[in-house]
Each structure stands twice: as structure tokens, then as C-alpha cells.
Design an enzyme around this catalytic site. Structure first.
Site, PDB file in Angstrom:
ATOM      1  N   CYS B 159       5.059 -17.380  42.647  1.00  0.00           N
ATOM      2  CA  CYS B 159       5.910 -16.811  43.703  1.00  0.00           C
ATOM      3  C   CYS B 159       7.215 -16.237  43.165  1.00  0.00           C
ATOM      4  O   CYS B 159       7.693 -15.215  43.655  1.00  0.00           O
ATOM      5  CB  CYS B 159       6.189 -17.845  44.792  1.00  0.00           C
ATOM      6  SG  CYS B 159       6.849 -19.415  44.201  1.00  0.00           S
ATOM      7  N   HIS B 261      12.726 -16.642  48.187  1.00  0.00           N
ATOM      8  CA  HIS B 261      13.368 -16.823  46.884  1.00  0.00           C
ATOM      9  C   HIS B 261      14.382 -15.694  46.678  1.00  0.00           C
ATOM     10  O   HIS B 261      14.035 -14.512  46.801  1.00  0.00           O
ATOM     11  CB  HIS B 261      12.334 -16.738  45.752  1.00  0.00           C
ATOM     12  CG  HIS B 261      11.402 -17.918  45.685  1.00  0.00           C
ATOM     13  ND1 HIS B 261      11.546 -19.058  46.435  1.00  0.00           N
ATOM     14  CD2 HIS B 261      10.289 -18.125  44.907  1.00  0.00           C
ATOM     15  CE1 HIS B 261      10.576 -19.917  46.131  1.00  0.00           C
ATOM     16  NE2 HIS B 261       9.808 -19.380  45.229  1.00  0.00           N
TER      17      HIS B 261
END
Lengths: 371, 371, 371, 371
Positions: B159, B261
Site C-alpha cells: 500500500c 497514507h
């Protein structure tokens, strides 16, 4: 040998006493071995009232008894004339004029405000790094008309600069000049004061921007790590690390943490080959401050504490170590782009703010800069 | 012209259907224009039971009706033989053997697990970047004994890699090779799955370490951004960006954010002089993915969305833009150490996980890699 | 007059020393005026190793030097035979058998585990409330075959019960029996131990359920606030507040707070008319514990501290007051349904856990229950 | 049968369009089936400027295109004369005069502000509960001099009242009057608007006080659940539930949650014996609103959704169910002090604010109160 302050008491005042930084000054000074809280200054609106009636106290510790009923003064020098040292936690919008007036009134001002940090005659002192910059004070006094005898202003650095510049100083001391440095910060909300960051902006969020912060970090670091050069006519000036240019690139972020700025740092040394991670760790451990060596009671024993655990330092677990007066580093390892990278964590409300001013004043006193 | 899937339905299965990634697959597939959920696989312990009786559902959306009473199967190929596509949200400790078995049974596996990412014959595809790597599939099939006709494995990236590699790809496309890159991440807790990070570790805290993450980012990026070289004997291999070595240095941190993120990136281009911030912004805006051009329904219209506001992207405000299928950047500006720096924010549970696998499968279907 | 412990040292052991509660025991005992850490017990897996090598230390304070290199023992009585007092921070799944074995080996066990709380011969003591329940210990020893001379088990209450029962005790002491009581808790994540609550479950959330907690609060309160009745044959039993039935209704919630349980309480007194809010405040202020009166060094000076500010107590600001050994109340006001309502905040990891056990042991020692 | 609005469009305006509530109005209205955003009002400072240039947009969704370039007006009736409906998200310090002026100008005002909630001629309508109170409007218009033909003000309730009053209404409908009710709230920070709660006050904390909130909940509930009585002279007045006095005791807390107020409620019925938990669950499920029955497009299908899981509702997982237009309950069980207790969760920024006003306006339109 350090002067002996046993039993001696030095009267001090706090400007901006009701603000966030002012409250921290008061907590620290209320238990200080030789500084004694003597006068508190705040806005005209609060003046004349008992401290505990006016302050919106936001510290975990209760209001110290010594200030509970102390009457707040306006921030005018005549109310602080008995103070040997005046700490300023004033907001930047008023700090400039007030601090200048206090200096003119022959008071020694240790300021946490940013107003004079870029003044070419005011030292910007991180007490774990560049106490040598006190040497500029005499010039600051003489430039005044008429020249000052006792009054001066000393500032400390921005909270995010402070944590960053201490390990850099350790590295330059051990390995010579750093050539370039990248830093990404994850800064606590307390760095923005109170009320500061609205909770709706930061809960479950990161804000990748803090106004003016990156510029401050890049500029202040050069002033702090640089030397003072003396021209033929004896005039001194900050050299801004110009003998060996130091390129700094900062990215500043706000994260949902109460206290403690965490910073990811990567450096490239001028020295080739560069030191190894192990040598860097040892340099950090070996680094001590003049302030500690001089006996400043608030200076930390471990200037740079090196964590060996893979996941430290962490703000919640490490920010109260040594009362937040030192700097914690960890994860010292090679960097594939520059030379060495590591993590720094420093308590932004302790060494990043009030604690720095207090150590600065302790040092000035021990060195005789303050009468 | 893109194939027309109006009215056609493609049966799909989900392995690891009760886990965090599996739940995301199910949410997305339950509303998909042509994929139809047909089989769900989980551990032996859950097999034979209705999905809603077994799953610890942790999504904001309710369990889709289509799977509520679907009976869970063991993760054996025979239960998925009618599926044209199998998505894997399996944990790494079991994904290796199961995915290999499914491939051997001539099933097309799109995996979010890490097990095959470093396999020299398995493409590691971020669908907004390197769909060209599908060309290695034929070799993957032929190396098998006997050679496979339909079975293969495609993985998507970690990710944190995903959000980072998309803007890098945009830059390389516009300005040629990047020479070095520094990245500091502030990663959401959902990246660690469930139960994942204990709340005591992350509330009011930053953890400056995620095991193995920095290595993954540095390695995966080279595989994704690199090309595929063909030797004289026709054998293909990933070149790992070796024609123009790319140095990457990552520092990974966990922050108290649920999803999204945030990453601070700085790059140095081989091209001198480097592009200006404005040219970089334009390159980001101009960048589009083959997946979107091909008509993949889950591919985002804005591959890289450029924020003009000084304080964006932010995970809480921007993670749901385009259902989290694109990447957001902001704060494009000069870097004093490398050339250009900027902030990236990507939804780790969408484009950083299940959404990538789904677009990969859409693309494979539209291109004819899947029957 | 309280015995003088100046200079005397009492050896103590800690069971479950590597767990969350065990770590708290160690922090508190490492600085205790007369308890001296002598033996640490943990699972077989940890036995034989140095404490600092095994523990996943999660306290803000560093590991105390005294235990850093102490070798962990298995939780068997023979390794603790020199200890006058054994504290148990064991998990409930093993605490029952181990604590029973220690008692049988004539050791005095002060347990934070729930296993013996409902035992009809084991006192459930909140040291700020019902130290009188020590009187049941003799019966506990005599029921054993052969009768015990020194061994016994004393438990402290569940963390959410503890904060709640202290102000109730103050009210019953001042105004007689309480007839009914409603309580809604907002409990800190540390109450669930480590790893405890997954961060994905609690960040930006409230979980309105804690398994078994409401029943514990309702039952334990009756045992603690009730008396001990003696039958004709001299047999003692807990009366569970039966002389004046007390109805308690608890609603327990988990909130994203690290330490400190906040509880909204409303009570109806048997006494008509009921006391006024001001009388209640005064009763809280006047309430003192026998443990403090006896000189227990860990007992707080203010058993119930009354906040006058309208928005206190708050867990973050008040949990460290008196090292978390007392209870804070505020917002004492009339209730339109029952009589009086107020807010309680108690530190769940201090008075709600290890601190209670330690004060219990101090009291037992000062009273002569421990040799 | 409900009027058919297919194809018809009703022009609406929003007052306080740049504020938190105003932004929510805009998000909802930009996708409304028949309301069309026509005019936006804000302070003089913003007037004359494009909406997107002035607003500090804080919604997860991007600014709707329809308002992006709309020019903001001052909050004067002449700029809204073409609007059939005006929604007010004004702050209380200005809402009183402006809303009165709009009513006087014959505009139908649906306000989220508190100013007119206690007005004896203004209905305080929670659209899932008491749309019957529209009957007071005629009197409101006739009391004006000269009598109004179209202008009126309707308010909705405080966000914490709204979630609480819906299940109470369901219970009273099924089982007759409630006699007393205890409620403890855990309210989201968004309930305080923007900037609202400073992050330093609420991160890792609970604040057990919200100024004026408990009084609002206690008073508003009586007005909403009460009827309208008509005197002999035909004058109507709100009876404040006086035929069967209802005692309410509220304790309000702020917790670190972004959206969704969670409330622990306990009730005592007049009816003896009281209904069982199962009967209460069924009454919740059976309850439907007139607004939904009438065909209001924003009214939720499930007025009160009953969770069967032991740990639900939870704000993070359930606040977006039905776009936050309904109310979620769970944990229906017996109360040892009153009769029945349960947990309610309602989205404070949806049904607790803008959504209520919009359903109120939909209902008024469908019923013919708005031309």
C-alpha cells in the site's frame, strides 16, 4: 568551576504569563533551584487580577501555589525592575515592542518569541548547541544609543528547529561539516499553542503544512550551526554556516499527537567516506552540552539519548524522559540517497520552548552575562 | 476500442473473504458492473457456514446482501472452478501455497498478498502505472510443467509503494529517469489489518517504524518502474530500473489515522536542468493510465489529482475522492537538496489494496488475458 | 499510632510481572518506601531470562534499574518463599490456580485478577472504602485444611467499580444508605490491557459495550459497600448491602482515552429529604480513608477531590493528581429523576489497579495481617 | 397520495452558507430531487464574492459545482425573494433578527439555529417525530401585524435532543407516556461547529460538560413530545407534555469522535408492568415517521434501526447508514433502576442538523404549507 548558587535566589519575571508558553515557564520556575518567580506580566485586560482568576490553566500539573494569588502586571518594565531575568512567552504580535522596551530598560530578556530571531545582533541560542553565541551580546548592547549595560535579548529557536539542530551539532562536532540535510517533521498540536489547531482539522488526520515552519527550520539552523565572524573593525556577525554551505530541505506536517515532535532526518557529510551508523551513534552518545558541563541545573545529562530499540523514539513514551530537556534519537542507519538517516524526537513544549529559555538564562547567569 | 461488457457477467471468487482485505473486495465487487461474486473462500474453520455468521465485519457499509447468506468454501480450487477471476486477500502465511495451487488449477489469481511480488515471472502491477508488465504472463505460464493455458498470478504492490510510485511514473513519463528519491511516510493504521495496531501503541503517538516496509518500498518501486528486457533466447526479465539506476531511501512511520497514507517525497531528475514545480504540476495533471484509457470501470478519471490549496492533500478529507482509486498530490515545490518535493496521499485500503487488484483484473479481462 | 517502618524493608514478589498490570506494580514498587522488589514471576517461556530481555515495556517511565537484570521465575511458590507479600497481576485464565497455590504455601497474595472476587471468604477491598473487610481473612485461613497461618488472598476491585464505589462510600457514610444508582462509564483503553483494544475499533469511535463490565460493577459494588454479618455459629459472610437493598444500573462504554475512567453517576438516597448538592460536596471533601489515617504511604491525602470548575474532572488533566491514587469528582448537582448527580474520574491503572493492591498490602502490614 | 414532484423544481436559499451547517445544507441540496440552490447568504464581508473563493470548505465531499461560482449575497430578504424555502444555518448571535426579517418578508424559514426554539408560536420539529406541530403555523402568521400569508419560521432541535427524542417518541406511541428518563451523552466534536473544540482540549480526553446542553435536552424534549392544546378561544399552545409529567435528567459529555452522538438512555414507563426488552425492540422497528409515509425524499426508511449485535451502534461504523437520516439503537435491555435501557446513536450533522431542516421543508411543501 561553576559558581555556587546554593542558597542564592534570583528574581525572575514572566511575560505572557497566562499563555501556553507562559504556563510552562511558571511550572518549571516554581520548582527551580535558584530562580524565584517575582512578577507576572500579561495583557492590560488581566492586569491587576490574581493569576488563578484569569488564567485558563491547561497544564497537567495544578497551578503552583506560589503564583496562585500573585497579581498580574501589565508588560511594562517598571513592574519588573527587581527582576534579574525576564522570560518572554509573548505572542509574536506584541513581543517585538515589549521585549525591545524591556531591553532598553536594562533588563535581560530570554524570549521564546520569533520576533528577534533574525536580528543580526541577537543570538538565537539552543542551549545544547551554541552557547558560544553569547559573545554577540556585547555588540548588541553597544549598538544601542546610549549603550546598554545590562539589558539584552536572547532568543531560543522554533520548536521544530530545536530537536533537529541538536543531533546535527553532535554530528558536525564529531565529523565536520554537514553538506546537505533532508528533514520531514511530524509535529504535535501543542506546537500551535492554545486554542491552536481545531480538533475537526486534526482528529484522524495529517495536515501536511505548517505556515512558515519550513522556512524557519531552514534559516534558523544555519544561524545556530554557523559561527560568528569578526571583521577587521571588530564587528561581529553570524556567518550562517557560509564557510561550508549547508543545504537544508524541510517538510513539515501536523499529526494528532499532544506533545513531542518526531522528525525523520537524513544527512550527507562533507567528509568522504562518511561515518558509519555505529560511529554516528557513538558521536551522539558522546555529545555533551556546555550548559550541562557548566552546571546548568535544567540541562539534561544525556544531551542526545540514543535508542537501540527498532521502533523508538516515540513521542508518547519518550517525551517526558529527563523532563523533556534532552533530545532522543533512534533508527540510525544508512541512507541510500544521502549518507545516514535517523529519527529524532524532542519535546516541543520543554526543550522546544520554555526549557530552552530557562537553560539559556541559567547559562548566562553562571557565565556572568546576567548580574 | 474497448470490449463492450454491457449485460455480460463475469463470475469471480474471493480468497480470504473474511479478512480485512477480503471485506474490501466484497464491498467493491458487490456493486461491480460486470464482476459477480460467485464463491468465497476462507479457513477451514469458517467453511460451510454463512458469510454473515462468520465474518467480523468492520466496514462502514453494511454487509452486501449478495454475500450475506453465501456459504463459505475452503480455499481449494475445485470450489472456484466456475470463476473466471479469483481475488486473493489471504494472509502471507498461507497465500503462497494456496495461490500456487489455484494457478496450477488454471485459475487467474489477482493477489494482494506479498508472497509472489518478488517472483521473477510474476508481474507486480500498480494498474495506474505498469500494465505493460502483463507481457510476462505468457512466460509464467510456459515455465510451468505442463505449461498453463489460463492460470497465472498477478500481484499488486504494497500500500505504501502504490501511492508513491504513481506520481514517480508520471514524472518519468514526462521528464525521463529519476535519479534519486527520498520518501517519508505517515501511514494509516488500517494498513496493518485487523486487529493490527493496538490502540495503546498509537493513540497520541507516532511509531517511527514499520517492519519490512522501507525495504518493500525501495525494492518494489524498482520492479514497477523498471522495464522488461528480452534476452536473445526470448527470455524476459524485469530490469529493476537498471538502465538508469534509481536510488530510493524510505522512512516509514505509523500515525493515528484510520485510512490514507500521506507521504512526503523529494526527487532528483537525471535531466538537467530539472523541471520547474509548475512543469511538474502539469505533468501530474496530464498523466493518465492505460487502465482508464482502456475503459476499466474502476480506474479513476484523475490518475494524479493535483491540489492547489497549500495544506492539501489530507487523508481525512481526500481519501474518498474517486472512491480512493486515484492518488492526490499537493505542495509541489522546489527542494533545496534534491530538485522537487511534494506530498502524496493515497487511500491504502482502496488503490493501495483491493481496488488495485480489481482494476488489474478489469484490465486483464479487457485485454484478453482472462478468458 | 502507626508502626514505624523507617529503615525496614519488606521483600515482595510480583506475579505476571511482564504484563501491563505487572509493569505498573514494578514502577510503583521500585520507589516504594518499604517494599523491596525481590522476585518476579512470569510464564515458563520467560522464566530464566533477565526481565529487560523479555518484557515488552509499555510504560512512560523507563524500566527501573532494580529489575532490569532480575531473572524471571516461574510462578511457583518456592521461588517466592522469602517474600512477605506477593502481588498478582496475572491474567484471569491462570490466576486462579496460581494464586491458590501461593496461598496454600502460606504466602499473602494481593491480587488484581478477578478470579477470587466473588469468593465468599475472600475480601474484595477498595482500600479507600472497606478495609474493615480484612476481618474475613481469619475465616479464609481456617477453612483451609489444614488451616493456614499466614497465607491468604485479598483482591481489589475492577477498575470501573473502584472509581464509582469511593464517592458512594463517602455518601453512605454521611447520609446513610443509597437506594438506587445509575452510572454510565466512559472507560479508557488501558483498562483492557495490552494488546487490548485494536486501534481500528476505537479511533474516532465509541464502543458502547464492554463484556461483563456492567455485571461486575453492579455485583462488586454490593460486596464492597455491604457489611459482614456474623451468624450464631460465628460464621461470617458478606451481606451484599442486603439490609438496605441497593439497586445499581450500569452502562459501560469504551472511549479513545489512554488512562482515566470518567463516569456519570446519579444517586437516590433513602433519606428524605435528600442532601443538597452543597452538602454532598462537603461530604466528599470530608471523607477520608482508614488507609490514609493508618499512614499507608500510597494512600492519597484527598480521598475524593472535589473540582469546582464546571468542566472537570477530565481524564487527561486530572489522572495524574496524587499519582492517580485518589478519586476526582465534579459537577455535583441535582438530578431531576433521582436526587443528585455528579461526574467521577479515577485513574484505572493506578487506584483502579496496582495502586489499590499496594495500599491493601500496606494496610495489611500496618495492621499486622502480614507477618 | 403524495404530490408528484417529478420534474418540478423548488428554488431554495441558504443563510449562513459558509458555516459548518451551511456547508452541509449545500452538500445535501446540491443533489436534492426537487430543491434547487438559488441563493446563498453570508456575512457582509463575504457578500459579492464567489462561494468557492470565500468558504473554508471542511466537508469530505468537494464543493458542489453548482455553488462553486455562485455569488454570495448579504442575508437580506430582497436577495431571496425568488426562493420558496430558505434554510438557515446562521449562528445564534445573528439568526434572531435575520430570520425574523425573512419571515416578515413572507419567506418560509427552516432554521437550525436555537433562537426561536422556545418561541411559543414557533414549532420545534424533529421530522421523524412531531410534524403534527405544523398546525401552530397559522397562529404564528396571524399574530403578526399585519398577518402573514406565507412567511413563517420552523426550527429543528438541538443535535443531542434529536437522537434522543426519536426513540422516546417510538416508545410513547407504543406504550403510552414515559414517566422519567435518564440520559448520558457522548457527543462528537462536530456538534460544536468550526473551529469549535481546540484539539488540545479533546485529544486523549473526555470533557464532561457542554454549556447549556443539558438544559436544552431537558426542555426541548418536552416541547417536541408534548401536544398542542387549544383553549376555548381557539388559541393554541404547546403543552410541554404536561398531561403526564415527564422528568428528564441529562448528563452531556464531549468525546474525541468526529461525527455521531452516542447516548445511553434509561426510561421508566407510566404503564405497569412495563414492556419487555423484546417488546421495546419491536416497537422501535415498527415505528415510522409521517415524513416517510408522506414521501419526503430525505426521510429514512428505517426511522429507528435496531442493532442486534451486542456492541452496536457505534458512531464510526453506523453514522453514515441511510446518509445519517435515521437513528440507530442497540443494547435494549432491562434497567435495574428504571425499566428499560438502551443505546442511541444519531448523526449530529445529518438528522441532528441540516437533514432535519430539509425533511421539515419537504414535508411542509408536500403538505401545502409552502406555496
Amino acid at each position: 568551576m561553576a559558581p555556587n548558587f546554593e542558597g542564592k535566589k534570583v528574581k525572575v519575571g514572566v511575560l505572557g504569563a497566562t499563555g501556553t508558553v507562559g504556563q510552562r515557564f511558571i511550572v518549571l520556575l516554581s520548582e527551580h533551584p535558584f530562580f524565584v518567580l517575582h512578577a507576572l506580566g500579561a495583557s492590560q485586560r488581566s492586569a491587576g487580577k490574581a493569576y488563578s482568576k484569569v488564567v485558563a490553566w491547561k497544564q497537567v500539573r495544578a497551578i503552583p501555589h506560589v503564583v496562585r494569588d500573585m497579581v498580574i502586571q501589565e508588560c511594562k518594565p517598571e513592574h519588573f525592575s527587581e527582576c534579574s531575568v525576564v522570560f518572554s512567552g509573548l505572542d509574536a504580535d506584541v513581543a517585538g515592542n515589549i521585549e525591545a522596551a524591556f531591553r532598553e530598560a536594562e533588563l535581560a530578556v530570554f524570549s521564546n518569541a520569533k520576533n528577534f530571531r533574525r536580528d543580526p545582533h541577537v543570538p538565537l541560542i539552543v542551549p545544547l548547541v551554541n552557547t558560544s553565541h553569547y559573545s554577540i551580546i556585547q555588540q548588541q548592547q553597544q549598538l544601542h544609543s546610549p549603550p546598554l549595560k545590562k539589558g539584552f535579548i536572547v532568543t531560543n529557536a522554533n520548536c521544530s528547529t530545536t530537536g533537529f539542530v541538536v543531533p546535527l551539532a553532535a554530528l558536525e562536532k564529531a565529523f565536520g561539516p554537514i553538506e546537505s540535510c533532508m528533514i520531514t517533521t511530524m509535529q504535535a498540536i501543542s506546537g500551535a499553542g492554545y486554542p491552536g489547531i481545531p480538533s475537526l482539522d486534526i482528529l484522524d488526520n495529517v495536515v501536511p503544512y505548517i505556515s512558515g515552519e519550513e522556512e524557519k527550520m531552514e534559516w534558523e539552523t544555519l544561524k545556530i550551526l554557523g559561527g560568528i565572524s569578526t571583521e577587521d573593525d571588530g564587528k561581529k556577525s553570524f556567518d550562517m554556516h557560509s564557510k561550508q554551505p549547508l543545504r537544508i530541505s524541510a517538510s513539515c506536517n501536523r499529526v494528532p499527537v499532544l506533545e513531542g515532535h518526531t522528525e525523520c532526518v537524513s544527512v550527507r557529510f562533507a567528509k568522504r567516506p562518511p561515518p558509519s551508523p555505529q560511529q554516528v551513534r557513538e558521536a551522539f552518545q558522546a555529545y555533551t552540552s556546555d550548559a550541562y558541563a557548566m552546571g546548568c541545573p535544567s540541562a539534561p545529562r544525556h544531551t542526545v539519548y540514543v535508542h537501540e530499540e527498532p521502533d523508538r523514539p516515540q513521542p508518547r513514551l519518550d517525551r517526558d524522559f529527563q523532563l523533556g530537556a534532552g533530545v532522543c534519537v533512534g533508527r540510525v542507519r544508512e541512507c541510500r540517497v544521502l549518507d545516514i538517516k535517523f529519527v529524532v524526537m524532542a519535546n516541543n513544549v520543554a526543550i522546544g520552548a520554555a526549557t530552552s529559555s530557562i537553560i539559556n538564562a541559567e547559562f548566562a547567569l553562571l557565565k556572568g552575562y546576567v548580574a
